[in-house]
Design an enzyme around this catalytic site. Structure first.
Site, PDB file in Angstrom:
ATOM      1  N   MET A  34       0.901  -1.122  -0.028  1.00 26.44           N
ATOM      2  CA  MET A  34       0.135   0.090  -0.051  1.00 26.44           C
ATOM      3  C   MET A  34       0.595   1.262  -0.157  1.00 26.44           C
ATOM      4  SD  MET A  34      -3.448  -0.832   2.110  1.00 26.44           S
ATOM      5  CE  MET A  34      -2.886  -0.600   3.538  1.00 26.44           C
ATOM      6  N   GLU A  39      12.037  -0.284   5.332  1.00 21.29           N
ATOM      7  CA  GLU A  39      12.673  -1.445   5.341  1.00 21.29           C
ATOM      8  C   GLU A  39      12.160  -2.793   5.253  1.00 21.29           C
ATOM      9  OE1 GLU A  39      15.950  -2.571   4.478  1.00 21.29           O
ATOM     10  OE2 GLU A  39      16.459  -0.550   4.089  1.00 21.29           O
ATOM     11  N   HIS A  41       9.090  -3.589   3.730  1.00 23.16           N
ATOM     12  CA  HIS A  41       8.829  -3.713   2.234  1.00 23.16           C
ATOM     13  C   HIS A  41      10.015  -3.959   1.323  1.00 23.16           C
ATOM     14  CE1 HIS A  41       5.340  -0.947   3.358  1.00 23.16           C
ATOM     15  NE2 HIS A  41       4.914  -1.810   2.769  1.00 23.16           N
ATOM     16  N   ASP A 154       2.067  -9.337   8.956  1.00 26.80           N
ATOM     17  CA  ASP A 154       0.566  -9.544   8.742  1.00 26.80           C
ATOM     18  C   ASP A 154       0.289 -10.974   8.811  1.00 26.80           C
ATOM     19  OD1 ASP A 154      -0.347  -6.670   8.702  1.00 26.80           O
ATOM     20  OD2 ASP A 154       1.058  -6.816   6.999  1.00 26.80           O
ATOM     21  N   VAL A 180      10.764  -7.471   9.878  1.00 28.04           N
ATOM     22  CA  VAL A 180      11.903  -6.595   9.937  1.00 28.04           C
ATOM     23  C   VAL A 180      11.489  -5.600  10.989  1.00 28.04           C
ATOM     24  CG1 VAL A 180      13.028  -4.930   8.718  1.00 28.04           C
ATOM     25  CG2 VAL A 180      12.216  -6.903   7.419  1.00 28.04           C
ATOM     26  N   ARG A 191       2.374   2.517   9.790  1.00 26.53           N
ATOM     27  CA  ARG A 191       1.519   3.186  10.759  1.00 26.53           C
ATOM     28  C   ARG A 191       2.553   3.808  11.836  1.00 26.53           C
ATOM     29  NH1 ARG A 191      -2.755  -0.807   9.079  1.00 26.53           N
ATOM     30  NH2 ARG A 191      -4.471   0.559   8.186  1.00 26.53           N
TER      31      ARG A 191
END
Ligand code: PAF
Length: 287
Positions: A34, A39, A41, A154, A180, A191
């Site tokens: 999103m 880091e 991602h 997640d 991470v 967030r």
């Protein structure tokens, strides 16, 4: 430096691109995101880079996975920074459609799973996983990847995607990448940017609670209730925290267990001020 990254906003264009890559025998890897990349991602993308020839990331803040009172509008966005970060890890294509392109006015289809969404985050985010499963289905159909990479942070989302891919026979291999963390242990999340300095200190409670549980298991504690209790004590010892859930559960079904007998998931969701954070670990019994 000249940029070779391609930014595609249109679904037909992305599908045509994917077909061409497939015709020339290329392996396509998709990392759905999103945006507001960090880091965590980049670790997914580095893994993705190793898995195939064409690395595609999607950047799409998916409205259907946010509840009416959630942070869809406020969700952090920084497209220019995202492009430079994606370039730095060798992404070939960014697929970044507008919401109206993904969901036209007559849109009416969703993908729902029976059991996995009932646990953990499900009760507080009733439509969330339907939104996730639906958008991931669409992304898989649009990008046509051989491999899709998701984060283990997640955990429930990853479990749901794996189940959905299996149940609906998607021809894609799903890879999970470990969480991470910042140097002090806080799990990376877009967030985290919402946190004030004080809240950032309290956000560490999630990692500390998981560590406490790991330590308790190493000391021989097997009772799930006791583990939940001591993790909750850690969480509540920090200011501005409110527990959504602390769960000790089966890593496959996500159902609560009474005892830790083998690898067991401990998953947490905690409000720190107005920000809801999640984290998890697999509790293991060392021999
Ligand atoms: O994990 C995320 O960032 C999102 O839930 C995903 C998988 C990109 C779907 O919108």
């Amino acid at each position: 430096m000249e940029s070779y990254i391609r930014i595609i906003k249109n679904i037909d264009h992305m599908q045509q691109e994917a077909r061409q890559l497939l015709q020339t025998g290329k392996t396509i890897v998709l990392v759905p995101t999103m945006g507001y990349l960090h880091e965590g991602h980049l670790a997914l993308m580095r893994e993705g880079r190793k898995q195939g020839d064409a690395l595609v990331i999607s950047i799409f803040v998916n409205p259907t996975q946010f509840g009416p009172a959630e942070d869809f509008q406020a969700y952090p966005r920084d497209p220019d920074r995202d492009v430079s970060l994606a370039e730095s890890v060798g992404v070939d294509i960014i697929f970044t459609p507008e919401a109206e392109v993904m969901y036209d006015k007559a849109y009416q289809t969703s993908v729902d799973l029976e059991m996995l969404p009932r646990y953990l985050c499900g009760p507080s985010r009733p439509s969330h996983f339907s939104g996730v499963a639906t958008v991931v289905t669409k992304l898989l159909n649009i990008v046509k990847p051989h491999v899709a990479v998701f984060g283990e942070k997640d955990y429930q989302q990853l479990a749901i995607i794996r189940r959905m891919v299996h149940d609906l026979n998607f021809d894609v291999r799903v890879i999970g990448v470990p969480i991470v963390r910042e140097s002090d242990g806080l799990a990376m999340s877009s967030r985290n940017t919402y946190l004030s300095e004080d809240e950032r200190r309290s956000a560490l409670s999630l990692y500390k609670a998981l560590q406490r549980a790991q330590k308790s298991v190493a000391q021989g504690i097997r009772d799930a209730g006791q583990l939940v209790h001591s993790a909750s004590e850690v969480l509540c010892s920090y200011p501005n925290t409110k527990i959504d859930y602390v769960s000790v559960c089966d890593p496959g079904t996500l159902e609560n267990v009474n005892r830790v007998e083998g690898p067991t998931l401990m998953a947490l969701a905690v409000w720190v001020g107005k920000t809801r954070l999640i984290d998890n670990t697999i509790l293991t019994i060392e021999n």
